[in-house]
Scaffold this motif. Structure first.
Motif, PDB file in Angstrom:
ATOM      1  N   CYS A   1       0.838  -1.205   0.000  1.00 39.46           N
ATOM      2  CA  CYS A   1       0.000   0.000   0.000  1.00 39.46           C
ATOM      3  C   CYS A   1       0.870   1.251   0.000  1.00 39.46           C
ATOM      4  O   CYS A   1       0.634   2.183  -0.774  1.00 39.46           O
ATOM      5  CB  CYS A   1      -0.928  -0.010   1.220  1.00 39.46           C
ATOM      6  SG  CYS A   1      -1.923   1.490   1.402  1.00 39.46           S
ATOM      7  N   TYR A   2       1.890   1.258   0.853  1.00 41.27           N
ATOM      8  CA  TYR A   2       2.786   2.415   0.948  1.00 41.27           C
ATOM      9  C   TYR A   2       3.497   2.660  -0.382  1.00 41.27           C
ATOM     10  O   TYR A   2       3.546   3.793  -0.881  1.00 41.27           O
ATOM     11  CB  TYR A   2       3.810   2.161   2.058  1.00 41.27           C
ATOM     12  CG  TYR A   2       4.754   3.312   2.308  1.00 41.27           C
ATOM     13  CD1 TYR A   2       4.419   4.322   3.199  1.00 41.27           C
ATOM     14  CD2 TYR A   2       5.985   3.396   1.651  1.00 41.27           C
ATOM     15  CE1 TYR A   2       5.281   5.386   3.436  1.00 41.27           C
ATOM     16  CE2 TYR A   2       6.853   4.447   1.876  1.00 41.27           C
ATOM     17  CZ  TYR A   2       6.494   5.436   2.767  1.00 41.27           C
ATOM     18  OH  TYR A   2       7.342   6.486   2.983  1.00 41.27           O
ATOM     19  N   THR A   3       4.018   1.596  -0.964  1.00 40.98           N
ATOM     20  CA  THR A   3       4.731   1.716  -2.239  1.00 40.98           C
ATOM     21  C   THR A   3       3.815   2.200  -3.347  1.00 40.98           C
ATOM     22  O   THR A   3       4.186   3.066  -4.147  1.00 40.98           O
ATOM     23  CB  THR A   3       5.341   0.358  -2.638  1.00 40.98           C
ATOM     24  OG1 THR A   3       6.226  -0.078  -1.602  1.00 40.98           O
ATOM     25  CG2 THR A   3       6.096   0.468  -3.947  1.00 40.98           C
ATOM     26  N   GLU A   4       2.611   1.647  -3.393  1.00 35.83           N
ATOM     27  CA  GLU A   4       1.656   2.025  -4.436  1.00 35.83           C
ATOM     28  C   GLU A   4       1.311   3.502  -4.368  1.00 35.83           C
ATOM     29  O   GLU A   4       1.269   4.197  -5.387  1.00 35.83           O
ATOM     30  CB  GLU A   4       0.389   1.183  -4.291  1.00 35.83           C
ATOM     31  CG  GLU A   4      -0.658   1.450  -5.371  1.00 35.83           C
ATOM     32  CD  GLU A   4      -1.902   0.605  -5.204  1.00 35.83           C
ATOM     33  OE1 GLU A   4      -2.904   0.895  -5.880  1.00 35.83           O
ATOM     34  OE2 GLU A   4      -1.896  -0.341  -4.387  1.00 35.83           O
ATOM     35  N   ILE A   5       1.089   4.011  -3.158  1.00 42.76           N
ATOM     36  CA  ILE A   5       0.745   5.429  -3.008  1.00 42.76           C
ATOM     37  C   ILE A   5       1.940   6.316  -3.332  1.00 42.76           C
ATOM     38  O   ILE A   5       1.815   7.332  -4.034  1.00 42.76           O
ATOM     39  CB  ILE A   5       0.239   5.708  -1.577  1.00 42.76           C
ATOM     40  CG1 ILE A   5      -1.108   5.020  -1.338  1.00 42.76           C
ATOM     41  CG2 ILE A   5       0.083   7.227  -1.359  1.00 42.76           C
ATOM     42  CD1 ILE A   5      -1.632   5.160   0.073  1.00 42.76           C
TER      43      ILE A   5
ATOM     44  N   PHE B   1       0.684   7.070   8.455  1.00 42.63           N
ATOM     45  CA  PHE B   1       0.269   6.049   9.420  1.00 42.63           C
ATOM     46  C   PHE B   1       1.156   4.811   9.301  1.00 42.63           C
ATOM     47  O   PHE B   1       1.638   4.270  10.293  1.00 42.63           O
ATOM     48  CB  PHE B   1      -1.203   5.707   9.182  1.00 42.63           C
ATOM     49  CG  PHE B   1      -1.649   4.372   9.713  1.00 42.63           C
ATOM     50  CD1 PHE B   1      -1.629   4.107  11.082  1.00 42.63           C
ATOM     51  CD2 PHE B   1      -2.082   3.370   8.855  1.00 42.63           C
ATOM     52  CE1 PHE B   1      -2.046   2.876  11.578  1.00 42.63           C
ATOM     53  CE2 PHE B   1      -2.498   2.139   9.340  1.00 42.63           C
ATOM     54  CZ  PHE B   1      -2.476   1.888  10.703  1.00 42.63           C
ATOM     55  N   ILE B   2       1.409   4.371   8.068  1.00 49.42           N
ATOM     56  CA  ILE B   2       2.225   3.176   7.854  1.00 49.42           C
ATOM     57  C   ILE B   2       3.687   3.441   8.193  1.00 49.42           C
ATOM     58  O   ILE B   2       4.347   2.634   8.848  1.00 49.42           O
ATOM     59  CB  ILE B   2       2.094   2.706   6.390  1.00 49.42           C
ATOM     60  CG1 ILE B   2       0.653   2.279   6.108  1.00 49.42           C
ATOM     61  CG2 ILE B   2       3.060   1.555   6.105  1.00 49.42           C
ATOM     62  CD1 ILE B   2       0.378   1.968   4.646  1.00 49.42           C
ATOM     63  N   ARG B   3       4.204   4.599   7.764  1.00 48.71           N
ATOM     64  CA  ARG B   3       5.620   4.903   7.968  1.00 48.71           C
ATOM     65  C   ARG B   3       5.949   5.101   9.438  1.00 48.71           C
ATOM     66  O   ARG B   3       6.901   4.526   9.968  1.00 48.71           O
ATOM     67  CB  ARG B   3       5.996   6.164   7.192  1.00 48.71           C
ATOM     68  CG  ARG B   3       7.480   6.517   7.243  1.00 48.71           C
ATOM     69  CD  ARG B   3       7.728   7.932   6.750  1.00 48.71           C
ATOM     70  NE  ARG B   3       7.119   8.919   7.627  1.00 48.71           N
ATOM     71  CZ  ARG B   3       7.652   9.315   8.790  1.00 48.71           C
ATOM     72  NH1 ARG B   3       8.787   8.787   9.227  1.00 48.71           N
ATOM     73  NH2 ARG B   3       7.044  10.222   9.516  1.00 48.71           N
ATOM     74  N   ALA B   4       5.135   5.931  10.117  1.00 46.84           N
ATOM     75  CA  ALA B   4       5.425   6.279  11.512  1.00 46.84           C
ATOM     76  C   ALA B   4       4.868   5.267  12.508  1.00 46.84           C
ATOM     77  O   ALA B   4       5.260   5.265  13.673  1.00 46.84           O
ATOM     78  CB  ALA B   4       4.859   7.666  11.822  1.00 46.84           C
ATOM     79  N   LYS B   5       3.950   4.433  12.050  1.00 49.04           N
ATOM     80  CA  LYS B   5       3.280   3.464  12.929  1.00 49.04           C
ATOM     81  C   LYS B   5       2.656   4.159  14.129  1.00 49.04           C
ATOM     82  O   LYS B   5       2.747   3.700  15.274  1.00 49.04           O
ATOM     83  CB  LYS B   5       4.255   2.374  13.376  1.00 49.04           C
ATOM     84  CG  LYS B   5       4.729   1.470  12.246  1.00 49.04           C
ATOM     85  CD  LYS B   5       5.502   0.273  12.742  1.00 49.04           C
ATOM     86  CE  LYS B   5       5.876  -0.643  11.580  1.00 49.04           C
ATOM     87  NZ  LYS B   5       6.589  -1.859  12.026  1.00 49.04           N
TER      88      LYS B   5
END
Length: 511
Positions: free
Chosen positions: A207-211, A227-231
């Motif tokens: 998801c992160y890569t796609e965005i 949200f994904i990067r910083a958790k």
């Protein structure tokens, strides 16, 4: 990837080719913990994943709405379980507070009465009750909303004010929808931060890569990547989107469309993985609970058969071999030669010293072959040897530590499911009804990752390598969907698996 997994991979792919150890210190088993036993308990702790989603749509575009409906229904039942008479109480507040646990103390929740103030009096009249729940979010700008989960009135949720005094305003919401969204935020945060399941982490990475590959990213997409990067949890105030008016920003019910669709899509992908693990766990538990007579050695085996069991060439490849008394030993001899040739050609002459193999009639099990992971036992019906390779791939999957639950197999799983569903559209109504039914061989059975692994292994041998053998199922049918995209992924996965990973594993026969 954990340190343990890295060490396992190094063991499977040694730096130096050739003979890596002497015969005396040869390892007889990988002794790798089952991925299912490791992954399933972790995800089962996330309550929202364990809800009953009985008819989860196969179409991804329909899943978000369905999932939210199920969550809302569960929340409604929970409220009525807390208060049977439909009255607000402290236990109701405690239940709501627990859902907002990621921001303890920052969300103010209380019961307001019609005598408290003008706004409370107005919302109580709307709900047709003497009380309502008031929730205040501190940021941005202190958002206060009102709700009553027990109200039977059909209310248009939004911002209200008194006709005679527009300074008295109140934002009325659908509490079940708000709590459903908050629960999804919680579950995503839990699965992102508490889950050591690589399949789940891969969902977030993809998801992160796609965005991030999009040249123009929306604020909602950036919120998801942050949200994904910083958790860090998505702030609860993002449960609202805002309308800019002359009087400032007015909170509207629900997340923005972009944020909601993105987060629910993530949740549905994690949910699908959990359900894959859940179906596999349920299948294995059923096998364990059943009277698994197929793995028990028969009594009173004739001497001639016992002698054949002691002399068979299968003992070079398995721990123990059993033949049914009705077994045609001439046929076994032919099958043995085919197996040795196939094993050498495609499986590096692999030896599985912990696995038992039993040739017998499996009529009462309604199967032509069985593999018991917990018992390391492979069973082949003597009347249907074509099931051999299917069960052999089940064994490889299990013996190498549940390969079907690896991230590397995820692409094959998705493509197989897509191809299967497309092929199912062309099948008869009776087949479709069977797939959606409750029988053993419904769509959940065919979508077991272990089943997909075995069937795609057969496709690799038969459709791609053009292998011909009595040990392979000749009639492919709808369980082996035709798809160039699937065949391509199968070749990309199984070729290195068999030629490199298995060939360099402790199971490969030393030459």
């Amino acid at each position: 990837m954990s340190g343990t997994e890295k060490q396992d991979d190094m063991a499977l792919f040694p730096d130096a080719p050739g003979k890596f150890f002497s015969e005396s210190d040869r390892i007889v088993t990988l002794a790798r913990e089952s991925r299912l036993k490791s992954y399933f308990p972790v995800l089962r702790k996330i309550d929202l994943l364990s809800l009953n989603y009985p008819s989860l749509p196969r179409n991804p575009s329909q899943r978000a709405g369905y999932v939210k409906k199920v969550i809302r229904s569960s929340l409604k039942k929970a409220f009525y379980a807390i208060s049977h008479d439909g009255k607000l109480c402290q236990a109701c507040l405690d239940f709501v507070s627990k859902i907002f646990y990621l921001a303890p103390g920052s969300v103010s929740i209380c019961i307001c009465g019609q005598d408290d103030d003008a706004a409370s009096r107005m919302v109580c009249r709307l709900f047709g009750s003497t009380e309502a729940i008031r929730i205040t979010f501190p940021e941005p700008g202190s958002i206060t909303v009102y709700a009553n989960p027990f109200s039977r009135r059909k209310i248009k949720y939004g911002r209200y004010h008194l006709r005679q005094d527009d300074s008295v305003k109140a934002h009325v919401i659908d509490l079940l929808s708000l709590l459903a969204d908050a629960s999804v935020l919680n579950a995503l945060f839990e699965s992102l931060t508490c889950s050591s399941v690589p399949l789940v982490q891969n969902v977030y990475e993809c998801c992160y890569t796609e965005i991030m590959q999009h040249p123009q990213r929306t604020p909602d997409e950036m919120q998801i990547t942050e949200f994904i990067r910083a958790k860090k949890p998505v702030p609860y105030e993002r449960l609202f989107h805002f309308l800019c008016t002359q009087n400032g920003m007015v909170p509207l019910e629900g997340m923005s469309t972009g944020l909601s669709s993105g987060l629910y899509k993530l949740f549905c992908e994690v949910l699908e993985i959990f359900q894959d693990l859940s179906h596999e766990n349920e299948y294995r538990e059923q096998m364990t609970r059943s009277i698994a007579t197929a793995y028990m050695t028969k009594k009173n085996i004739p001497e001639s058969i016992l002698k054949a069991m002691e002399q068979t060439g299968f003992l070079h490849y398995f721990k123990y071999v059993e033949f049914d008394e009705d077994t045609d030993m001439d046929a076994v001899s032919a099958i043995e030669k085919e197996f040795v040739a196939m094993n050498k050609e495609y499986f590096s002459g692999s030896v599985f010293p912990d696995v038992n193999i039993r040739f017998r009639k499996l009529g009462k099990h309604k199967a032509s072959g069985l593999y018991y992971p917990s018992l390391n036992t492979l069973c082949v019906d003597i009347r249907s040897p074509s099931s051999f390779m299917h069960e052999y791939f089940h064994m490889i999957d299990n013996q190498l530590g549940d390969l079907s639950l690896e991230v590397g197999f995820q692409g094959v799983v998705k493509q197989y499911k897509d191809a299967f569903l497309k092929g199912l559209e062309k099948e008869s109504s009776s087949v479709k009804k069977k797939m959606e039914g409750c029988s053993k061989y419904n769509i959940n059975y065919f979508f077991r990752r272990a089943e997909i692994f075995a069937r795609c292994g057969e496709i690799y041998l038969m459709r791609i390598l053009k292998a011909e053998s009595s040990l392979l199922q000749p009639n492919l049918g709808y369980a082996y969907p035709e798809s160039e995209a699937l065949d391509s992924l199968i070749q990309d996965y199984y070729q290195p698996l068999l030629q490199e990973k298995l060939a360099h594993s402790v199971f490969a026969k030393a030459c």
